[in-house]
Design a protein around this motif. Structure first.
Motif, PDB file in Angstrom:
ATOM      1  N   MET A 235       1.528  -6.151   7.263  1.00  0.00           N
ATOM      2  CA  MET A 235       2.591  -5.007   7.259  1.00  0.00           C
ATOM      3  C   MET A 235       2.924  -4.478   8.853  1.00  0.00           C
ATOM      4  O   MET A 235       3.893  -4.244   9.246  1.00  0.00           O
ATOM      5  CB  MET A 235       2.181  -4.077   6.335  1.00  0.00           C
ATOM      6  N   ILE A 236       1.847  -4.091   9.224  1.00  0.00           N
ATOM      7  CA  ILE A 236       1.717  -3.411  10.910  1.00  0.00           C
ATOM      8  C   ILE A 236       2.578  -4.461  11.608  1.00  0.00           C
ATOM      9  O   ILE A 236       3.303  -4.011  12.533  1.00  0.00           O
ATOM     10  CB  ILE A 236       0.378  -3.189  11.196  1.00  0.00           C
ATOM     11  N   PHE A 239       6.210  -4.465  11.288  1.00  0.00           N
ATOM     12  CA  PHE A 239       7.041  -3.402  11.753  1.00  0.00           C
ATOM     13  C   PHE A 239       6.954  -3.387  13.437  1.00  0.00           C
ATOM     14  O   PHE A 239       7.983  -2.968  13.869  1.00  0.00           O
ATOM     15  CB  PHE A 239       6.515  -1.953  11.306  1.00  0.00           C
ATOM     16  N   GLY A 240       5.786  -3.916  14.068  1.00  0.00           N
ATOM     17  CA  GLY A 240       5.633  -4.102  15.329  1.00  0.00           C
ATOM     18  C   GLY A 240       6.599  -5.093  15.932  1.00  0.00           C
ATOM     19  O   GLY A 240       7.269  -4.643  16.989  1.00  0.00           O
ATOM     20  N   GLU A 241       6.777  -6.134  15.191  1.00  0.00           N
ATOM     21  CA  GLU A 241       7.665  -7.369  15.867  1.00  0.00           C
ATOM     22  C   GLU A 241       9.023  -6.654  15.620  1.00  0.00           C
ATOM     23  O   GLU A 241       9.943  -7.038  16.585  1.00  0.00           O
ATOM     24  CB  GLU A 241       7.496  -8.363  15.010  1.00  0.00           C
ATOM     25  N   VAL A 260       7.229  -6.604   2.953  1.00  0.00           N
ATOM     26  CA  VAL A 260       6.820  -7.214   1.711  1.00  0.00           C
ATOM     27  C   VAL A 260       6.812  -8.838   1.679  1.00  0.00           C
ATOM     28  O   VAL A 260       5.855  -9.335   1.146  1.00  0.00           O
ATOM     29  CB  VAL A 260       8.045  -6.711   0.845  1.00  0.00           C
ATOM     30  N   ALA A 261       7.716  -9.582   2.551  1.00  0.00           N
ATOM     31  CA  ALA A 261       7.555 -10.967   2.224  1.00  0.00           C
ATOM     32  C   ALA A 261       6.186 -11.462   3.120  1.00  0.00           C
ATOM     33  O   ALA A 261       5.800 -12.496   2.757  1.00  0.00           O
ATOM     34  CB  ALA A 261       8.876 -11.370   2.974  1.00  0.00           C
ATOM     35  N   ALA A 262       6.197 -10.652   4.165  1.00  0.00           N
ATOM     36  CA  ALA A 262       4.798 -11.253   4.727  1.00  0.00           C
ATOM     37  C   ALA A 262       3.535 -10.808   4.384  1.00  0.00           C
ATOM     38  O   ALA A 262       2.614 -11.586   4.185  1.00  0.00           O
ATOM     39  CB  ALA A 262       4.836 -10.281   6.217  1.00  0.00           C
ATOM     40  N   ILE A 263       3.550  -9.894   3.311  1.00  0.00           N
ATOM     41  CA  ILE A 263       2.277  -9.376   2.627  1.00  0.00           C
ATOM     42  C   ILE A 263       2.325 -10.479   1.504  1.00  0.00           C
ATOM     43  O   ILE A 263       1.185 -11.083   1.183  1.00  0.00           O
ATOM     44  CB  ILE A 263       2.329  -8.045   2.168  1.00  0.00           C
ATOM     45  N   SER A 264       3.309 -10.824   0.776  1.00  0.00           N
ATOM     46  CA  SER A 264       3.406 -11.668  -0.310  1.00  0.00           C
ATOM     47  C   SER A 264       2.783 -13.036   0.036  1.00  0.00           C
ATOM     48  O   SER A 264       2.155 -13.676  -0.614  1.00  0.00           O
ATOM     49  CB  SER A 264       4.576 -11.730  -0.880  1.00  0.00           C
ATOM     50  N   ASP A 265       3.387 -13.490   1.441  1.00  0.00           N
ATOM     51  CA  ASP A 265       2.779 -14.841   2.049  1.00  0.00           C
ATOM     52  C   ASP A 265       1.451 -14.825   2.072  1.00  0.00           C
ATOM     53  O   ASP A 265       0.592 -16.020   1.715  1.00  0.00           O
ATOM     54  CB  ASP A 265       3.395 -14.993   3.186  1.00  0.00           C
ATOM     55  N   VAL A 266       0.852 -13.672   2.742  1.00  0.00           N
ATOM     56  CA  VAL A 266      -0.578 -13.679   2.859  1.00  0.00           C
ATOM     57  C   VAL A 266      -1.499 -13.777   1.702  1.00  0.00           C
ATOM     58  O   VAL A 266      -2.511 -14.512   1.477  1.00  0.00           O
ATOM     59  CB  VAL A 266      -1.065 -12.335   3.644  1.00  0.00           C
TER      60      VAL A 266
END
Length: 279
Positions: A235-236, A239-241, A260-266
């Protein structure tokens, strides 16, 4: 479906030979990402929060957020108190209708750990799950960590489980909270602990363990593996990117959706690593 008891998650995972991921949430984006992945994979799961991460919202808001998102989900999910360091935290989580509880008195001397954990057992209804910890897991989450790291002593396991009567036992067998280049499961020690325990085991620090080790944990009676740092970093980073690409970015919903998509992938990747036969 409504939130289920942690006992239901344990029972289904045990029956199906699965390992439940236990994913820490703090906010709506993290919760949405976790549940999106759960729906894709279909493995029973714990969503959890530690008192340090409920400080902003309180346990009631966490319950409302998670239970609302899960209302139309068919996969069994329990809402778990992670690292309840005090009996007050246990009381607060139960009052907020959490369905699974962890008491963590692992930094106390053995007898005091037994005493506090036994009180938590009496506080926790029999139809909800209780996790206790024996041995102190190293590393840090949110800048919090134990003063002393101590591996689980196999000779203490049977007596501890008999005295406390937990439904799950969190162990320290080389696993480390957060990210650590030296984190590695001592499978010989884990096998000794498993042989001495009459209840399923829990491994914290799943973010820092390599896939080949995560994929072996089901062989050793591990039913739950905690993952937190991976999600927070995802998540961080999102937002940072977004800020780095455009310091004038103002579309919070677009960036939140990316998070949300990044967290779901992890979460999806971690569940599949834990359950290679179900991947």
């Amino acid at each position: 479906m409504p939130l289920v008891s942690g006992l239901d998650v344990i029972q289904e995972c045990t029956a199906r030979g699965l390992v439940a991921g236990a994913f820490n949430t703090t906010n709506i984006e993290t919760t949405m990402g976790i549940v999106d992945a759960i729906e894709k994979v279909g493995v029973p799961t714990f969503i959890q929060v530690a008192p340090t991460n409920a400080a902003l919202s309180g346990f009631e808001y966490i319950y409302d957020m998670v239970s609302r998102r899960l209302a139309e989900t068919r996969v069994p999910v329990a809402l778990h108190l992670d690292h309840g360091k005090s009996l007050g935290a246990v009381e607060d989580a139960l009052a907020a209708d959490f369905t699974s509880i962890m008491i963590d008195a692992s930094e106390e001397p053995y007898d005091e750990n037994v005493r506090i954990s036994s009180i938590a057992r009496e506080m926790t209804p029999a139809d909800l799950a209780l996790e206790a910890e024996l041995g102190s897991i190293g590393g840090k989450e949110d800048d919090h960590g134990p003063e002393v790291e101590l591996s689980t002593d196999p000779s203490q396991v049977e007596g501890f489980v008999t005295a406390v009567r937990p439904d799950m036992l969190a162990v320290s067998v080389g696993n480390v909270h957060g990210y650590s280049p030296t984190a590695a499961i001592d499978f010989d020690l884990l096998a000794q602990v498993r042989a001495a325990s009459s209840v399923p085991l829990v491994v914290h620090g799943g973010s820092g363990l390599p896939p080949e080790q995560l994929g072996r944990l089901h062989e050793f009676g591990v039913v739950k593996v905690n993952v937190a740092s991976d999600l927070r970093n995802a998540m961080i980073r999102a937002f940072g990117e977004a800020y780095a690409a455009n310091p004038q970015e103002v579309s919070l919903i677009r960036v939140s959706t990316q998070a949300v998509a990044a967290i779901s992938d992890v979460v999806e990747r971690r569940i599949r690593m834990l359950n290679p036969s179900a991947a």
